[in-house]
Design a protein around this motif. Sequence first.
Motif: not given
Length: 149
Positions: A27, A30-31, A33-34, A38-39, A78
């Motif tokens: 966990n 992440t990236s 983008r995430k 994406d939000r 990343k």
Amino acid sequence: MRRRNRYIVKSAIILIAAIIGMVYIVNLDTSFRKVVLDRMDTAKINTILISKSPDYTDQLVKDKKEIQSILNALAEMKLRKSSVLDKGLNSVYMLSIFVDHENERDLFGITLYDQNYIEIYDETKTKNKVTSYKITSDYDVEPIRKLFK
């Protein structure tokens, strides 16, 4: 028989601790983008304000193609959560992303430290609005850098 039961209990505890540790480590990665893209609805981004230090010059980006170019450069970055930032930094870019939602503006603040670290400020969070990450992959900073030439 008692020895066998102790062995089973100890093995189970070690196995559970190992699983929890692996989940925690997975966990951490992440990236960009995430964490950011994406939000939000990237089509509704109307402005990116970029400040560069140490000379403290600003660039206001409103052109949709330039905004998309900057976001594409950052999208596949990343990241790994980090609590330590290397203070021996040469260049810092601070990006403020404004998204217009019918009279309401959401804000993400991104600070890029060289090509090693990034801090992300998320206005929508109620606690811990700033999160620090170590950048673990290469990314193209040229769309940002060319604005200051």
